[in-house]
Design a protein around this motif. Structure first.
Motif, short mmCIF file in Angstrom:
data_model
loop_
_atom_site.label_atom_id
_atom_site.label_comp_id
_atom_site.label_asym_id
_atom_site.label_seq_id
_atom_site.Cartn_x
_atom_site.Cartn_y
_atom_site.Cartn_z
N TYR A 32 -8.43 1.90 8.99
CA TYR A 32 -9.41 3.53 8.76
C TYR A 32 -9.19 4.08 8.22
N PHE A 33 -8.28 5.18 8.34
CA PHE A 33 -7.26 6.87 8.52
C PHE A 33 -6.39 6.26 7.10
N ASN A 34 -6.36 4.85 6.73
CA ASN A 34 -5.19 4.92 5.47
C ASN A 34 -6.04 4.84 4.35
N LEU B 183 1.23 -0.95 0.18
CA LEU B 183 -0.21 -0.07 0.26
C LEU B 183 0.70 1.06 0.08
N GLN B 184 2.02 1.53 1.15
CA GLN B 184 2.79 2.41 1.30
C GLN B 184 3.32 2.49 -1.00
N PHE B 185 3.92 1.37 -1.36
CA PHE B 185 4.55 1.79 -1.94
C PHE B 185 3.33 2.20 -3.36
N SER B 186 2.39 2.04 -3.61
CA SER B 186 1.61 2.08 -4.24
C SER B 186 0.91 3.65 -4.75
N SER B 187 1.18 3.81 -3.22
CA SER B 187 0.83 5.59 -3.11
C SER B 187 2.01 5.90 -4.05
N GLU B 188 3.31 5.78 -3.72
CA GLU B 188 5.01 6.29 -3.91
C GLU B 188 4.71 6.48 -5.39
N TRP B 189 4.09 5.24 -5.29
CA TRP B 189 4.02 5.21 -7.22
C TRP B 189 3.43 5.91 -8.19
N GLN C 191 4.17 8.71 2.17
CA GLN C 191 3.62 9.55 2.62
C GLN C 191 3.38 11.48 1.41
N ARG C 192 3.71 10.73 0.86
CA ARG C 192 4.56 11.81 0.01
C ARG C 192 3.04 12.11 -1.30
N ARG C 193 2.51 10.78 -1.24
CA ARG C 193 1.02 11.28 -2.63
C ARG C 193 0.31 12.18 -1.06
N MET C 194 0.01 12.00 -0.40
CA MET C 194 -0.77 12.81 0.53
C MET C 194 -0.10 14.00 0.96
N ASP C 195 1.07 14.75 1.00
CA ASP C 195 2.04 15.94 1.24
C ASP C 195 1.56 16.54 0.31
N LEU C 196 1.28 15.72 -1.17
CA LEU C 196 1.39 16.45 -2.43
C LEU C 196 -0.32 17.43 -2.66
N LEU C 197 -0.99 16.13 -2.19
CA LEU C 197 -2.86 16.47 -2.60
C LEU C 197 -3.13 16.80 -1.93
N ARG C 198 -2.88 16.86 -0.63
CA ARG C 198 -3.09 17.87 1.00
C ARG C 198 -3.11 19.09 0.33
N ASN C 199 -1.60 19.44 -0.40
CA ASN C 199 -1.62 20.85 -0.60
C ASN C 199 -2.01 20.81 -2.39
N SER D 129 6.21 -13.13 0.52
CA SER D 129 6.07 -13.20 -0.61
C SER D 129 7.32 -11.86 -2.38
N GLY D 130 7.89 -11.95 -1.20
CA GLY D 130 9.09 -10.15 -2.05
C GLY D 130 7.85 -9.28 -2.34
N GLN D 131 6.59 -8.00 -1.82
CA GLN D 131 5.94 -7.48 -2.43
C GLN D 131 5.62 -6.67 -1.32
N GLY D 132 6.46 -6.40 -0.26
CA GLY D 132 6.74 -5.71 0.47
C GLY D 132 7.57 -4.74 0.70
#
Length: 469
Positions: free
Chosen positions: A155-157, A71-77, A418-426, A286-289
């Motif tokens: 839920y927050f995430n 989930l974290q890397f999906s937002s970074e991508w 964290q980067r995706r939300m830092d950009l969108l919320r700004n 599975s090497g996906q983390g």
């Protein structure tokens, strides 16, 4: 030596199996809720087994799709920090803003996060009913509070990826995710609004602070509640609240900035507010983390290198230890050498811990909230930023503005989701000029958020789909 929460209870293996039976979806029915009442009766037949069920919640959160990297890397991508150079077409769709409602990786994120919610609901609903005189009131209160903490965190995430943020269009009325807060069977719940989800998350974290035990970094705690509230208030642009709660955490002597960047896989490090402890048996799979995706081949998959834009950001000030001490070079999935993060170097067993919340973020939150609220709660924005820069081996600044603070957040929290939300919320595009798909990355664009998985809507057609899917 690391101590996993999964080895602290002799009942944990049994409980994890039972919770799996309770929360795993059937082939022909996607469940947000458990349905095996016989197993339910066993799990909650006494206090010892119930405490094992709490351990099972944390175990579920160790899935890659929840807190352990996917989930974290999906937002970074979606943003500007990293590239995706692997072979998974579902991840490539996310990177390219070409995600389909049938994307199986998105379904995995939805399904695994709701498994955690389902496991938490079982504990919350059943612990008060257990007939066991040896199960003390204090143990029951703690167990329920830990379950509520994990449910609120999940839920927050997921609210940040399945619906538009407050700064877009309808604001608090943007559709988010269904709020399933009971293990009662047969519920058909529509998507809640983002405002409803955030109100729920806030009320849960505030309510359980008195019920949780201090002195832990690997379980729910009062400090972790305050830290996530600080993040929530930052997202809501409640500047005084964000600064005050971040300040409370910073002033808690249990937490302090690490002196260097060797803390990532050290759960006892004072840097950590909340970290999930992984080992070769329990954790990333599975090497996906974090570990599997972010390390070069042959040990890792070589899927998540630095973007050139992030490399350029570090290069603006040579000697930044956040880059110099935390990078490695090796073959990427496509062959040529690339530069990768070294925050998660254990590429054999994929056992690096998940950095869910650390005190550095509180300094960044306090700095931004104070700047935007024209306050100096606890410290000035300049002092907070310079403290972080000093640890990174950089010279003091003489002044700061929002762009500087966001750039410091970027360099401190890179590869942590964290980067995706830092950009969108700004109200900033997720891609920088010159990066691919910049036009599709604008705030409010359809595919800056994930679809409601088609497999979920096939069985729950009352769940409205996001525009563009």
């Amino acid at each position: 030596m690391k101590t996993s929460i999964n080895t602290t209870n002799k009942f944990s293996a049994l409980i994890i199996l039972l919770v799996t039976l309770l929360t795993t979806s059937c082939e022909d029915k996607i469940e947000l809720l458990p349905e095996d009442l016989t197993v339910n009766e066993v799990v909650f037949s006494n206090g010892a087994l119930a405490l094992g069920a709490v351990t099972g919640i944390y175990n579920r959160a160790q899935q890659d799709d929840v807190l352990n990297g996917t989930l974290q890397f999906s937002s970074e991508w979606q943003a500007d920090n990293v590239d995706f150079i692997g072979t998974f077409t579902t991840f490539g769709e996310i990177r390219d803003y070409a995600t389909l409602a049938a994307n199986t990786s998105i379904f995995g994120i939805w399904d695994d996060n709701y498994e955690v919610i389902g496991a938490a609901n079982l504990v919350i609903d059943n612990v008060p009913l257990i007939q066991d005189d040896s199960f003390t009131a204090e143990q029951r209160t703690q167990a329920i509070a830990e379950a509520r903490f994990m449910r609120a965190l999940v839920y927050f995430n997921i609210a940040t990826v399945f619906g538009q943020p407050l700064q877009i269009s309808a604001g608090s009325d943007n559709l988010s995710v269904p709020l399933v807060v009971s293990s009662e069977l047969g519920q058909e719940l529509p998507r809640a609004t983002l405002g409803q989800v955030y109100d729920f998350v806030e009320s849960e974290f505030l309510a359980i602070i008195p019920d949780l035990t201090d002195g832990t970094r690997i379980l729910a705690s009062p400090g972790a509640c305050r830290a996530f509230l600080a993040r929530l208030y930052l997202y809501q642009e409640r500047w005084d609240d964000a600064a005050n709660f971040a300040n409370d955490v910073i002033n808690d002597s249990f937490y302090s900035l690490a002196t260097d960047y060797t803390f990532y896989d050290s759960p006892d490090a004072t840097e950590h507010i909340f970290t999930l402890v992984n080992d070769a048996v329990n954790g990333q799979d599975s090497g996906q983390g974090f570990s599997g995706l972010s390390n070069p081949v042959p040990g890792g998959r070589g899927d998540v290198p630095f973007s050139q834009d992030l490399l350029d950001a570090y290069a603006e000030e040579p000697g930044d230890l956040r880059f110099d001490n935390l990078n490695q070079t090796g073959p990427g999935a496509e062959g040529p050498d690339r530069i990768f993060t070294n925050k998660f170097p254990e590429d054999v067993n994929n056992s690096d811990d998940a950095p869910v919340m650390r005190v550095t973020e509180m300094y960044l939150t306090r700095a931004e909230a104070n700047l935007r609220g024209s306050t100096s709660i606890g410290a000035t924005p300049l002092d907070d930023i310079n403290e972080l820069r000093n640890r990174a081996g950089l010279s003091d600044l003489t002044s700061v503005d929002l762009d500087i603070i966001l750039n410091e957040r970027r360099k401190e929290l890179a590869f942590e989701g964290q980067r995706r939300m830092d950009l969108l919320r700004n109200s900033q595009s997720l891609r920088r000029p010159g990066q691919v798909n910049e036009a599709n990355s604008a705030p409010g664009a359809d595919k800056t958020i994930f679809p409601i998985p088609q497999a979920v809507r096939d069985l729950s057609p009352f769940l409205d789909q996001n525009p563009g899917y």
